[in-house]
Write a protein that holds these residues in place. Structure first.
Motif, PDB file in Angstrom:
ATOM      1  N   PHE A 133      -2.956  -8.334  -4.358  1.00 47.19           N
ATOM      2  CA  PHE A 133      -1.609  -8.347  -3.801  1.00 47.19           C
ATOM      3  C   PHE A 133      -0.564  -8.111  -4.876  1.00 47.19           C
ATOM      4  CE2 PHE A 133      -3.521 -10.689  -0.178  1.00 47.19           C
ATOM      5  CZ  PHE A 133      -3.074  -9.838   0.819  1.00 47.19           C
ATOM      6  N   LEU A 134      -0.739  -8.743  -6.027  1.00 44.37           N
ATOM      7  CA  LEU A 134       0.265  -8.614  -7.078  1.00 44.37           C
ATOM      8  C   LEU A 134       0.324  -7.189  -7.620  1.00 44.37           C
ATOM      9  CD1 LEU A 134       2.286 -10.545  -8.402  1.00 44.37           C
ATOM     10  CD2 LEU A 134       0.704 -10.785 -10.300  1.00 44.37           C
ATOM     11  N   SER A 135      -0.822  -6.497  -7.605  1.00 46.83           N
ATOM     12  CA  SER A 135      -0.838  -5.125  -8.099  1.00 46.83           C
ATOM     13  C   SER A 135      -0.464  -4.118  -7.015  1.00 46.83           C
ATOM     14  CB  SER A 135      -2.230  -4.783  -8.653  1.00 46.83           C
ATOM     15  OG  SER A 135      -3.212  -4.914  -7.638  1.00 46.83           O
ATOM     16  N   LEU A 136      -0.703  -4.475  -5.744  1.00 47.27           N
ATOM     17  CA  LEU A 136      -0.484  -3.527  -4.652  1.00 47.27           C
ATOM     18  C   LEU A 136       0.956  -3.529  -4.141  1.00 47.27           C
ATOM     19  CD1 LEU A 136      -1.731  -1.526  -2.576  1.00 47.27           C
ATOM     20  CD2 LEU A 136      -2.177  -3.512  -1.114  1.00 47.27           C
ATOM     21  N   LEU A 137       1.499  -4.706  -3.865  1.00 44.01           N
ATOM     22  CA  LEU A 137       2.807  -4.774  -3.216  1.00 44.01           C
ATOM     23  C   LEU A 137       3.914  -4.061  -3.996  1.00 44.01           C
ATOM     24  CD1 LEU A 137       2.847  -8.425  -1.776  1.00 44.01           C
ATOM     25  CD2 LEU A 137       2.124  -6.306  -0.681  1.00 44.01           C
ATOM     26  N   PRO A 138       4.017  -4.247  -5.333  1.00 39.87           N
ATOM     27  CA  PRO A 138       5.129  -3.596  -6.051  1.00 39.87           C
ATOM     28  C   PRO A 138       5.104  -2.077  -5.967  1.00 39.87           C
ATOM     29  CG  PRO A 138       4.157  -5.331  -7.385  1.00 39.87           C
ATOM     30  CD  PRO A 138       3.244  -5.121  -6.221  1.00 39.87           C
ATOM     31  N   GLN A 139       3.931  -1.490  -5.723  1.00 45.04           N
ATOM     32  CA  GLN A 139       3.851  -0.029  -5.662  1.00 45.04           C
ATOM     33  C   GLN A 139       4.562   0.544  -4.447  1.00 45.04           C
ATOM     34  OE1 GLN A 139      -0.096   1.612  -6.327  1.00 45.04           O
ATOM     35  NE2 GLN A 139      -0.758  -0.260  -7.364  1.00 45.04           N
ATOM     36  N   PHE A 140       4.817  -0.299  -3.455  1.00 48.14           N
ATOM     37  CA  PHE A 140       5.435   0.178  -2.225  1.00 48.14           C
ATOM     38  C   PHE A 140       6.848  -0.370  -2.047  1.00 48.14           C
ATOM     39  CE2 PHE A 140       0.918   0.629  -1.657  1.00 48.14           C
ATOM     40  CZ  PHE A 140       0.800   1.870  -1.056  1.00 48.14           C
ATOM     41  N   VAL A 141       7.445  -0.750  -3.163  1.00 48.60           N
ATOM     42  CA  VAL A 141       8.860  -1.159  -3.159  1.00 48.60           C
ATOM     43  C   VAL A 141       9.668   0.003  -3.749  1.00 48.60           C
ATOM     44  CG1 VAL A 141      10.572  -2.784  -4.016  1.00 48.60           C
ATOM     45  CG2 VAL A 141       8.271  -3.590  -3.432  1.00 48.60           C
ATOM     46  N   PRO A 142      10.437   0.730  -2.931  1.00 48.75           N
ATOM     47  CA  PRO A 142      11.179   1.887  -3.433  1.00 48.75           C
ATOM     48  C   PRO A 142      12.158   1.497  -4.540  1.00 48.75           C
ATOM     49  CG  PRO A 142      11.202   1.815  -1.034  1.00 48.75           C
ATOM     50  CD  PRO A 142      10.668   0.487  -1.507  1.00 48.75           C
ATOM     51  N   ALA A 143      12.387   2.423  -5.429  1.00 48.41           N
ATOM     52  CA  ALA A 143      13.347   2.192  -6.503  1.00 48.41           C
ATOM     53  C   ALA A 143      14.724   1.905  -5.915  1.00 48.41           C
ATOM     54  CB  ALA A 143      13.411   3.419  -7.407  1.00 48.41           C
ATOM     55  N   GLY A 144      15.342   0.852  -6.423  1.00 45.54           N
ATOM     56  CA  GLY A 144      16.669   0.489  -5.958  1.00 45.54           C
ATOM     57  C   GLY A 144      16.689  -0.396  -4.731  1.00 45.54           C
ATOM     58  N   ALA A 145      15.515  -0.611  -4.116  1.00 43.88           N
ATOM     59  CA  ALA A 145      15.466  -1.459  -2.919  1.00 43.88           C
ATOM     60  C   ALA A 145      15.481  -2.932  -3.326  1.00 43.88           C
ATOM     61  CB  ALA A 145      14.203  -1.163  -2.114  1.00 43.88           C
ATOM     62  N   ALA A 146      15.943  -3.773  -2.420  1.00 41.90           N
ATOM     63  CA  ALA A 146      15.916  -5.218  -2.660  1.00 41.90           C
ATOM     64  C   ALA A 146      14.461  -5.674  -2.662  1.00 41.90           C
ATOM     65  CB  ALA A 146      16.710  -5.943  -1.580  1.00 41.90           C
ATOM     66  N   VAL A 147      14.018  -6.243  -3.775  1.00 38.90           N
ATOM     67  CA  VAL A 147      12.594  -6.534  -3.951  1.00 38.90           C
ATOM     68  C   VAL A 147      12.094  -7.601  -2.991  1.00 38.90           C
ATOM     69  CG1 VAL A 147      10.858  -7.382  -5.569  1.00 38.90           C
ATOM     70  CG2 VAL A 147      12.654  -5.826  -6.367  1.00 38.90           C
ATOM     71  N   LEU A 148      12.795  -8.716  -2.874  1.00 39.45           N
ATOM     72  CA  LEU A 148      12.294  -9.833  -2.079  1.00 39.45           C
ATOM     73  C   LEU A 148      12.142  -9.488  -0.595  1.00 39.45           C
ATOM     74  CD1 LEU A 148      11.326 -12.721  -1.962  1.00 39.45           C
ATOM     75  CD2 LEU A 148      13.716 -13.465  -1.785  1.00 39.45           C
ATOM     76  N   PRO A 149      13.174  -8.928   0.068  1.00 41.64           N
ATOM     77  CA  PRO A 149      13.005  -8.582   1.491  1.00 41.64           C
ATOM     78  C   PRO A 149      11.884  -7.569   1.717  1.00 41.64           C
ATOM     79  CG  PRO A 149      15.321  -8.570   0.887  1.00 41.64           C
ATOM     80  CD  PRO A 149      14.544  -8.667  -0.384  1.00 41.64           C
ATOM     81  N   ARG A 150      11.789  -6.596   0.811  1.00 43.56           N
ATOM     82  CA  ARG A 150      10.748  -5.569   0.972  1.00 43.56           C
ATOM     83  C   ARG A 150       9.360  -6.180   0.796  1.00 43.56           C
ATOM     84  NH1 ARG A 150      10.327  -0.205   2.806  1.00 43.56           N
ATOM     85  NH2 ARG A 150       8.555   0.777   1.804  1.00 43.56           N
ATOM     86  N   THR A 151       9.207  -7.021  -0.204  1.00 41.36           N
ATOM     87  CA  THR A 151       7.916  -7.644  -0.446  1.00 41.36           C
ATOM     88  C   THR A 151       7.522  -8.558   0.707  1.00 41.36           C
ATOM     89  OG1 THR A 151       8.400  -7.606  -2.818  1.00 41.36           O
ATOM     90  CG2 THR A 151       6.548  -8.950  -2.113  1.00 41.36           C
ATOM     91  N   LEU A 152       8.495  -9.271   1.257  1.00 40.25           N
ATOM     92  CA  LEU A 152       8.230 -10.126   2.417  1.00 40.25           C
ATOM     93  C   LEU A 152       7.762  -9.286   3.607  1.00 40.25           C
ATOM     94  CD1 LEU A 152      11.213 -12.639   2.266  1.00 40.25           C
ATOM     95  CD2 LEU A 152       8.776 -13.204   2.066  1.00 40.25           C
ATOM     96  N   LEU A 153       8.371  -8.133   3.792  1.00 40.77           N
ATOM     97  CA  LEU A 153       7.976  -7.243   4.884  1.00 40.77           C
ATOM     98  C   LEU A 153       6.540  -6.776   4.691  1.00 40.77           C
ATOM     99  CD1 LEU A 153       8.498  -5.470   7.367  1.00 40.77           C
ATOM    100  CD2 LEU A 153       9.470  -3.747   5.809  1.00 40.77           C
ATOM    101  N   LEU A 154       6.220  -6.333   3.477  1.00 38.75           N
ATOM    102  CA  LEU A 154       4.867  -5.854   3.199  1.00 38.75           C
ATOM    103  C   LEU A 154       3.838  -6.965   3.384  1.00 38.75           C
ATOM    104  CD1 LEU A 154       5.549  -3.715  -0.012  1.00 38.75           C
ATOM    105  CD2 LEU A 154       5.367  -2.918   2.356  1.00 38.75           C
ATOM    106  N   ALA A 155       4.177  -8.160   2.902  1.00 37.56           N
ATOM    107  CA  ALA A 155       3.263  -9.290   3.038  1.00 37.56           C
ATOM    108  C   ALA A 155       3.049  -9.633   4.507  1.00 37.56           C
ATOM    109  CB  ALA A 155       3.811 -10.492   2.285  1.00 37.56           C
ATOM    110  N   SER A 156       4.106  -9.575   5.292  1.00 39.37           N
ATOM    111  CA  SER A 156       4.001  -9.877   6.726  1.00 39.37           C
ATOM    112  C   SER A 156       3.106  -8.869   7.437  1.00 39.37           C
ATOM    113  CB  SER A 156       5.388  -9.878   7.363  1.00 39.37           C
ATOM    114  OG  SER A 156       6.219 -10.856   6.776  1.00 39.37           O
ATOM    115  N   ILE A 157       3.179  -7.622   7.003  1.00 43.08           N
ATOM    116  CA  ILE A 157       2.330  -6.586   7.607  1.00 43.08           C
ATOM    117  C   ILE A 157       0.858  -6.892   7.370  1.00 43.08           C
ATOM    118  CG2 ILE A 157       1.626  -4.162   7.385  1.00 43.08           C
ATOM    119  CD1 ILE A 157       4.608  -3.497   6.970  1.00 43.08           C
ATOM    120  N   VAL A 158       0.525  -7.315   6.157  1.00 46.55           N
ATOM    121  CA  VAL A 158      -0.875  -7.637   5.840  1.00 46.55           C
ATOM    122  C   VAL A 158      -1.377  -8.771   6.734  1.00 46.55           C
ATOM    123  CG1 VAL A 158      -2.451  -8.504   4.068  1.00 46.55           C
ATOM    124  CG2 VAL A 158      -0.661  -6.856   3.455  1.00 46.55           C
TER     125      VAL A 158
END
Length: 210
Positions: A133-158
């Motif tokens: 998870f730690l290596s995968l999630l950051p790869q799908f956070v677009p540059a300039g995007a808010a990290v926490l909301p995006r990571t929460l979204l990705l985690a929720s999808i999993v």
């Protein structure tokens, strides 16, 4: 449409559906009963929820940075999965000796609770999950995007994918239950799943740390 998000869903779906200890323990529980299988599936999703929460909080980074903690989790996870495998193999051998089907705990809520705990512990004690998870999630956070909301979204999808996939596995096994629960077939399935779990447990125990 967010191309990175679509790509992540595909990657995450493949990751969740990949056969492993989670899949095996859900199949084994579903052979006991539909309720036990679904409870185990929900337990697996609960374990994933813990891992994704740790990744979002950044605590997984601590686990990865401290080899002793990582190895301790690896040993605990390996020992638990090995224990489940040995229990399944013993049940299959006892059933073969008595020429009957494998032993099934039909004690209602107790069996369901045990299945949930097995699914949860099998997943939460998997030391590879926080690294993944730690290596995968950051790869799908677009540059300039808010990290926490995006990571929460990705985690929720999993977690959502796990809540869809593993109950489907349990229901599929239950649907074939009249065939899979025939004494000879059930002994074979229990023996195979027990062997897989035991092999996965041994692999975790003998694998070197990071």
């Amino acid at each position: 449409m967010d191309g990175q998000l679509i790509a992540f869903i595909g990657v995450a779906a493949g990751m969740v559906a990949m056969p492993g200890a989670d899949f095996t323990v859900v199949v084994r529980s579903a052979l006991a009963s539909r309720r036990a299988g679904v409870a185990c599936a929900v337990g697996v999703a609960g374990g994933l929820l813990v891992h994704t929460a740790l990744a979002v909080a950044g605590l997984a980074a601590v686990l990865i940075a401290v080899p002793v903690l990582y190895r301790a989790l690896q040993i605990a996870g390996g020992a638990y999965v090995l224990y489940l495998g040995v229990q399944a193999l013993r049940g299959a051998l006892r059933a073969a000796a008595s020429s009957s089907g494998p032993e099934v705990d039909t004690a209602g809520e107790r069996a369901v609770g045990r299945a949930f705990r097995q699914g949860f512990l099998t997943n939460v004690l998997n030391p590879k999950a926080p690294v993944l998870f730690l290596s995968l999630l950051p790869q799908f956070v677009p540059a300039g995007a808010a990290v926490l909301p995006r990571t929460l979204l990705l985690a929720s999808i999993v977690v959502l994918l796990a809540l869809l996939w593993f109950p489907l596995v349990a229901l599929g096994v239950d649907r074939l239950g009249h065939r899979l629960r025939r004494p000879r077939t059930a002994r074979t399935v229990q023996g195979v799943t027990g062997g897989m779990l035991a092999a996965l447990g041994v692999t975790l125990l003998v694998s070197p740390g990071q």
